[in-house]
Design a protein around this motif. Structure first.
Motif, short mmCIF file in Angstrom:
data_model
loop_
_atom_site.label_atom_id
_atom_site.label_comp_id
_atom_site.label_asym_id
_atom_site.label_seq_id
_atom_site.Cartn_x
_atom_site.Cartn_y
_atom_site.Cartn_z
N ASN A 21 0.80 -1.21 0.00
CA ASN A 21 0.00 0.00 0.00
C ASN A 21 0.84 1.27 0.00
O ASN A 21 0.32 2.34 0.29
N SER A 22 2.12 1.16 -0.28
CA SER A 22 2.95 2.36 -0.34
C SER A 22 2.73 3.09 -1.66
O SER A 22 2.39 2.47 -2.66
N GLN A 23 2.92 4.40 -1.61
CA GLN A 23 2.78 5.23 -2.81
C GLN A 23 4.10 5.93 -3.08
O GLN A 23 4.66 6.54 -2.18
N ILE A 24 4.55 5.84 -4.33
CA ILE A 24 5.81 6.47 -4.72
C ILE A 24 5.50 7.47 -5.82
O ILE A 24 4.91 7.12 -6.84
N GLY A 25 5.91 8.73 -5.61
CA GLY A 25 5.59 9.81 -6.54
C GLY A 25 6.34 9.73 -7.86
O GLY A 25 7.25 8.92 -8.05
N GLU A 26 5.97 10.63 -8.73
CA GLU A 26 6.58 10.72 -10.07
C GLU A 26 8.00 11.25 -9.98
O GLU A 26 8.33 12.05 -9.11
N ASP A 27 8.83 10.80 -10.92
CA ASP A 27 10.23 11.23 -11.02
C ASP A 27 11.01 10.97 -9.74
O ASP A 27 11.93 11.70 -9.40
N THR A 28 10.64 9.91 -9.02
CA THR A 28 11.32 9.52 -7.80
C THR A 28 12.28 8.38 -8.12
O THR A 28 11.94 7.49 -8.90
N VAL A 29 13.48 8.43 -7.53
CA VAL A 29 14.51 7.43 -7.77
C VAL A 29 14.80 6.70 -6.46
O VAL A 29 15.10 7.34 -5.45
N GLU A 53 5.58 -0.83 4.50
CA GLU A 53 4.18 -0.71 4.12
C GLU A 53 3.60 0.66 4.48
O GLU A 53 4.02 1.30 5.43
N ASP A 54 2.59 1.06 3.69
CA ASP A 54 1.81 2.28 3.95
C ASP A 54 2.67 3.55 4.00
O ASP A 54 2.40 4.46 4.79
N VAL A 55 3.68 3.61 3.17
CA VAL A 55 4.57 4.77 3.09
C VAL A 55 4.12 5.65 1.92
O VAL A 55 3.67 5.15 0.90
N VAL A 56 4.26 6.96 2.10
CA VAL A 56 4.00 7.91 1.01
C VAL A 56 5.30 8.65 0.73
O VAL A 56 5.85 9.32 1.61
N ILE A 57 5.79 8.51 -0.50
CA ILE A 57 7.00 9.20 -0.94
C ILE A 57 6.59 10.18 -2.02
O ILE A 57 5.95 9.80 -3.00
N GLY A 58 6.95 11.43 -1.85
CA GLY A 58 6.55 12.50 -2.76
C GLY A 58 7.20 12.41 -4.13
O GLY A 58 7.93 11.47 -4.45
N ASN A 59 6.95 13.44 -4.92
CA ASN A 59 7.50 13.56 -6.26
C ASN A 59 8.93 14.08 -6.20
O ASN A 59 9.28 14.87 -5.32
N LYS A 60 9.73 13.66 -7.17
CA LYS A 60 11.12 14.14 -7.33
C LYS A 60 11.95 13.93 -6.07
O LYS A 60 12.70 14.79 -5.64
N VAL A 109 13.10 3.23 4.98
CA VAL A 109 11.92 4.04 5.31
C VAL A 109 10.92 3.14 6.04
O VAL A 109 10.47 2.12 5.50
N GLY A 110 10.58 3.51 7.27
CA GLY A 110 9.70 2.70 8.11
C GLY A 110 8.22 2.85 7.78
O GLY A 110 7.80 3.75 7.06
N GLU A 111 7.41 1.93 8.33
CA GLU A 111 5.96 1.90 8.11
C GLU A 111 5.31 3.25 8.38
O GLU A 111 5.66 3.94 9.33
N ARG A 112 4.33 3.58 7.55
CA ARG A 112 3.49 4.77 7.67
C ARG A 112 4.29 6.08 7.65
O ARG A 112 3.81 7.10 8.13
N SER A 113 5.48 6.04 7.11
CA SER A 113 6.27 7.27 6.99
C SER A 113 5.81 8.08 5.79
O SER A 113 5.23 7.54 4.85
N VAL A 114 6.07 9.37 5.85
CA VAL A 114 5.76 10.27 4.75
C VAL A 114 7.03 11.07 4.44
O VAL A 114 7.64 11.65 5.35
#
Length: 94
Positions: free
Chosen positions: A1-9, A17-24, A49-54
């Motif tokens: 359920n993690s989300q990885i933004g656009e242009d992310t390396v 799990e349940d991590v949100v990583i922004g764009n770029k 990057v740990g669980e539920r991190s942003v």
């Protein structure tokens, strides 16, 4: 359920799990440095990057780093978390 933004390396990264990583965002940039908290655990050039991190947009995270919790741009001086550093248990997360 993690989300990885656009242009992310992600270069040698472990994302829980349940991590949100922004764009770029870049995880795993630069030279390796010993981790300040647990050098034997956060090693081998891996960004962790740990669980539920942003992680907000437009930041660079070095090697042998550990992030836990909801972070903001202010947590990244000059837009970076250099190798070997830790952001731990922000905003009540464990």
């Amino acid at each position: 359920n993690s989300q990885i933004g656009e242009d992310t390396v992600l270069d040698k990264a472990i994302v829980a799990e349940d991590v949100v990583i922004g764009n770029k965002v870049t995880l795993g940039f630069g030279e390796e440095a010993a981790n300040v908290l647990k050098p034997a655990v956060y090693a081998f050039g891996i960004a962790t990057v740990g669980e539920r991190s942003v992680i907000p947009d437009n930041v660079r995270i070095g090697k042998n780093t550990a992030i836990s919790g909801i972070t903001t741009p202010e947590d990244y001086p000059d837009g970076e978390l250099v190798g070997g550093q830790v952001i731990a248990a922000k905003d009540g997360d464990e």
